[in-house]
Design a protein around this motif. Structure first.
Motif, PDB file in Angstrom:
ATOM      1  N   ASN A 266      -8.945  -8.585 -34.903  1.00  0.00           N
ATOM      2  CA  ASN A 266      -9.847  -9.030 -35.965  1.00  0.00           C
ATOM      3  C   ASN A 266      -8.999  -9.522 -37.142  1.00  0.00           C
ATOM      4  N   PRO A 267      -9.107 -10.809 -37.491  1.00  0.00           N
ATOM      5  CA  PRO A 267      -8.267 -11.349 -38.581  1.00  0.00           C
ATOM      6  C   PRO A 267      -8.413 -10.585 -39.896  1.00  0.00           C
ATOM      7  N   ALA A 268      -9.630 -10.128 -40.207  1.00  0.00           N
ATOM      8  CA  ALA A 268      -9.849  -9.402 -41.461  1.00  0.00           C
ATOM      9  C   ALA A 268      -9.116  -8.067 -41.459  1.00  0.00           C
ATOM     10  N   ILE A 269      -9.146  -7.381 -40.324  1.00  0.00           N
ATOM     11  CA  ILE A 269      -8.480  -6.086 -40.229  1.00  0.00           C
ATOM     12  C   ILE A 269      -6.965  -6.264 -40.190  1.00  0.00           C
ATOM     13  N   LYS A 270      -6.494  -7.298 -39.518  1.00  0.00           N
ATOM     14  CA  LYS A 270      -5.054  -7.586 -39.514  1.00  0.00           C
ATOM     15  C   LYS A 270      -4.565  -7.854 -40.939  1.00  0.00           C
ATOM     16  N   ALA A 271      -5.331  -8.644 -41.687  1.00  0.00           N
ATOM     17  CA  ALA A 271      -4.949  -8.957 -43.070  1.00  0.00           C
ATOM     18  C   ALA A 271      -4.996  -7.716 -43.937  1.00  0.00           C
ATOM     19  N   PHE A 272      -6.004  -6.873 -43.716  1.00  0.00           N
ATOM     20  CA  PHE A 272      -6.118  -5.627 -44.473  1.00  0.00           C
ATOM     21  C   PHE A 272      -4.936  -4.718 -44.182  1.00  0.00           C
ATOM     22  N   GLY A 273      -4.540  -4.633 -42.915  1.00  0.00           N
ATOM     23  CA  GLY A 273      -3.387  -3.815 -42.553  1.00  0.00           C
ATOM     24  C   GLY A 273      -2.134  -4.278 -43.284  1.00  0.00           C
TER      25      GLY A 273
ATOM     26  N   GLN B 184     -10.087  -1.670 -27.150  1.00  0.00           N
ATOM     27  CA  GLN B 184     -11.506  -1.806 -27.444  1.00  0.00           C
ATOM     28  C   GLN B 184     -11.913  -0.951 -28.649  1.00  0.00           C
ATOM     29  N   ASP B 185     -11.321   0.229 -28.781  1.00  0.00           N
ATOM     30  CA  ASP B 185     -11.708   1.162 -29.833  1.00  0.00           C
ATOM     31  C   ASP B 185     -10.803   1.114 -31.058  1.00  0.00           C
ATOM     32  N   PHE B 186      -9.749   0.303 -31.018  1.00  0.00           N
ATOM     33  CA  PHE B 186      -8.739   0.369 -32.076  1.00  0.00           C
ATOM     34  C   PHE B 186      -9.325   0.141 -33.471  1.00  0.00           C
ATOM     35  N   ASP B 187     -10.091  -0.935 -33.636  1.00  0.00           N
ATOM     36  CA  ASP B 187     -10.605  -1.258 -34.975  1.00  0.00           C
ATOM     37  C   ASP B 187     -11.479  -0.134 -35.517  1.00  0.00           C
ATOM     38  N   ARG B 188     -12.325   0.428 -34.663  1.00  0.00           N
ATOM     39  CA  ARG B 188     -13.200   1.514 -35.093  1.00  0.00           C
ATOM     40  C   ARG B 188     -12.394   2.728 -35.543  1.00  0.00           C
ATOM     41  N   VAL B 189     -11.366   3.085 -34.762  1.00  0.00           N
ATOM     42  CA  VAL B 189     -10.533   4.236 -35.103  1.00  0.00           C
ATOM     43  C   VAL B 189      -9.796   3.984 -36.421  1.00  0.00           C
ATOM     44  N   TYR B 190      -9.247   2.787 -36.560  1.00  0.00           N
ATOM     45  CA  TYR B 190      -8.493   2.468 -37.780  1.00  0.00           C
ATOM     46  C   TYR B 190      -9.384   2.531 -39.010  1.00  0.00           C
TER      47      TYR B 190
ATOM     48  N   ALA C 252     -10.480  -0.314 -54.723  1.00  0.00           N
ATOM     49  CA  ALA C 252     -10.690  -1.641 -54.135  1.00  0.00           C
ATOM     50  C   ALA C 252     -10.507  -1.592 -52.623  1.00  0.00           C
ATOM     51  N   HIS C 253      -9.521  -0.820 -52.174  1.00  0.00           N
ATOM     52  CA  HIS C 253      -9.318  -0.660 -50.733  1.00  0.00           C
ATOM     53  C   HIS C 253     -10.549  -0.032 -50.085  1.00  0.00           C
ATOM     54  N   GLN C 254     -11.123   0.963 -50.739  1.00  0.00           N
ATOM     55  CA  GLN C 254     -12.332   1.612 -50.217  1.00  0.00           C
ATOM     56  C   GLN C 254     -13.446   0.595 -50.000  1.00  0.00           C
ATOM     57  N   ALA C 255     -13.641  -0.268 -50.977  1.00  0.00           N
ATOM     58  CA  ALA C 255     -14.697  -1.276 -50.883  1.00  0.00           C
ATOM     59  C   ALA C 255     -14.439  -2.224 -49.720  1.00  0.00           C
ATOM     60  N   MET C 256     -13.187  -2.582 -49.516  1.00  0.00           N
ATOM     61  CA  MET C 256     -12.830  -3.462 -48.407  1.00  0.00           C
ATOM     62  C   MET C 256     -13.097  -2.791 -47.062  1.00  0.00           C
ATOM     63  N   VAL C 257     -12.766  -1.508 -46.964  1.00  0.00           N
ATOM     64  CA  VAL C 257     -13.019  -0.768 -45.727  1.00  0.00           C
ATOM     65  C   VAL C 257     -14.518  -0.714 -45.445  1.00  0.00           C
ATOM     66  N   ASP C 258     -15.313  -0.427 -46.455  1.00  0.00           N
ATOM     67  CA  ASP C 258     -16.768  -0.364 -46.283  1.00  0.00           C
ATOM     68  C   ASP C 258     -17.318  -1.705 -45.798  1.00  0.00           C
TER      69      ASP C 258
ATOM     70  N   MET D 217     -15.703  -4.105 -44.132  1.00  0.00           N
ATOM     71  CA  MET D 217     -15.289  -4.362 -42.752  1.00  0.00           C
ATOM     72  C   MET D 217     -16.026  -3.464 -41.769  1.00  0.00           C
ATOM     73  N   ASP D 218     -16.293  -2.238 -42.190  1.00  0.00           N
ATOM     74  CA  ASP D 218     -17.007  -1.299 -41.337  1.00  0.00           C
ATOM     75  C   ASP D 218     -18.423  -1.803 -41.073  1.00  0.00           C
ATOM     76  N   GLU D 219     -19.078  -2.297 -42.110  1.00  0.00           N
ATOM     77  CA  GLU D 219     -20.423  -2.839 -41.960  1.00  0.00           C
ATOM     78  C   GLU D 219     -20.414  -4.079 -41.060  1.00  0.00           C
ATOM     79  N   ALA D 220     -19.407  -4.931 -41.227  1.00  0.00           N
ATOM     80  CA  ALA D 220     -19.302  -6.127 -40.407  1.00  0.00           C
ATOM     81  C   ALA D 220     -19.102  -5.768 -38.934  1.00  0.00           C
ATOM     82  N   ASN D 221     -18.272  -4.746 -38.675  1.00  0.00           N
ATOM     83  CA  ASN D 221     -18.041  -4.298 -37.298  1.00  0.00           C
ATOM     84  C   ASN D 221     -19.312  -3.723 -36.693  1.00  0.00           C
ATOM     85  N   ALA D 222     -20.057  -2.966 -37.508  1.00  0.00           N
ATOM     86  CA  ALA D 222     -21.299  -2.351 -37.026  1.00  0.00           C
ATOM     87  C   ALA D 222     -22.316  -3.433 -36.686  1.00  0.00           C
ATOM     88  N   ASP D 223     -22.407  -4.461 -37.532  1.00  0.00           N
ATOM     89  CA  ASP D 223     -23.338  -5.569 -37.270  1.00  0.00           C
ATOM     90  C   ASP D 223     -22.953  -6.327 -36.008  1.00  0.00           C
TER      91      ASP D 223
END
Length: 203
Positions: A87-94, A140-146, A186-192, A194-200
């Motif tokens: 996921n480009p967004a998660i890679k950039a966040f990392g 398959q589960d990596f993004d969710r775990v991260y 700010a990091h917290q907001a970004m995680v939230d 991305m989490d919502e986007a993954n759930a959708d």
């Protein structure tokens, strides 16, 4: 709030025990068993960390130790996410976690040295366990775990910084904590987000 968090930690520990028992009794696939155990371990670590963070802020030494360990975890987890996520967004966040927490750690070191405090160079067992779980996650589960770990880790760090800011009498470390807190928020907001986007996306 503290009572609620303590209850969450107790429930997570109880769930961990049940998951461990279930592994011995279940005929499920080993990968599925490991995923379940790792998820409970991460939940337990997050709950324990949120409870422990205000206590860890009680002294300059414990604050520096826990802030440094939390930063080391963020840097290592960020490197793994930048490499493994598709996921480009998660890679950039990392990558952002590596940059931001490395910078914060470098600013903390001279402040600690001025107070004759030792900055740890290795993670504790709890944070190393999170890294091990992250490395062991399936593709398959990596993004969710991260993202699950990141939510817990940033909740813990925010609690640590806020508690230290209210109780410490050391101006230099308090300034570092107050300057670092907006970044963590700010990091917290970004995680939230991305989490919502993954759930959708999973619907």
């Amino acid at each position: 709030m503290r009572t609620k968090t303590l209850a969450m930690a107790a429930a997570a520990v109880a769930a961990l025990s049940l998951a461990a028992c279930g592994q011995g009794e279940s005929g499920g696939a080993p990968d599925q068993q490991n995923q379940a155990a790792n998820t409970v371990q991460d939940t337990t670590a997050g709950a324990v960390g949120a409870v422990a963070a205000p206590v860890a802020a009680a002294t300059n030494e414990s604050f520096v130790t826990n802030a440094a360990i939390g930063g080391m975890y963020e840097v290592e987890a960020g490197k793994i996410a930048a490499m493994r996520s598709t996921n480009p967004a998660i890679k950039a966040f990392g990558s952002k976690m590596v940059a931001d927490h490395t910078a914060a750690g470098e600013k903390l070191k001279p402040l600690a040295a001025a107070l004759n405090l030792t900055v740890p160079t290795m993670m504790d067992q709890r944070h190393q366990g999170l890294i091990d779980n992250l490395r062991g996650a399936t593709d398959q589960d990596f993004d969710r775990v991260y993202l699950q770990q990141q939510e817990a880790a940033h909740n813990e760090t925010k609690a640590l910084l806020e508690a230290f800011g209210m109780t410490s009498n050391d101006a230099t470390l308090k300034t570092w904590a107050s300057e670092t807190l907006p970044t963590v928020t700010a990091h917290q907001a970004m995680v939230d987000q991305m989490d919502e986007a993954n759930a959708d996306a999973a619907k």
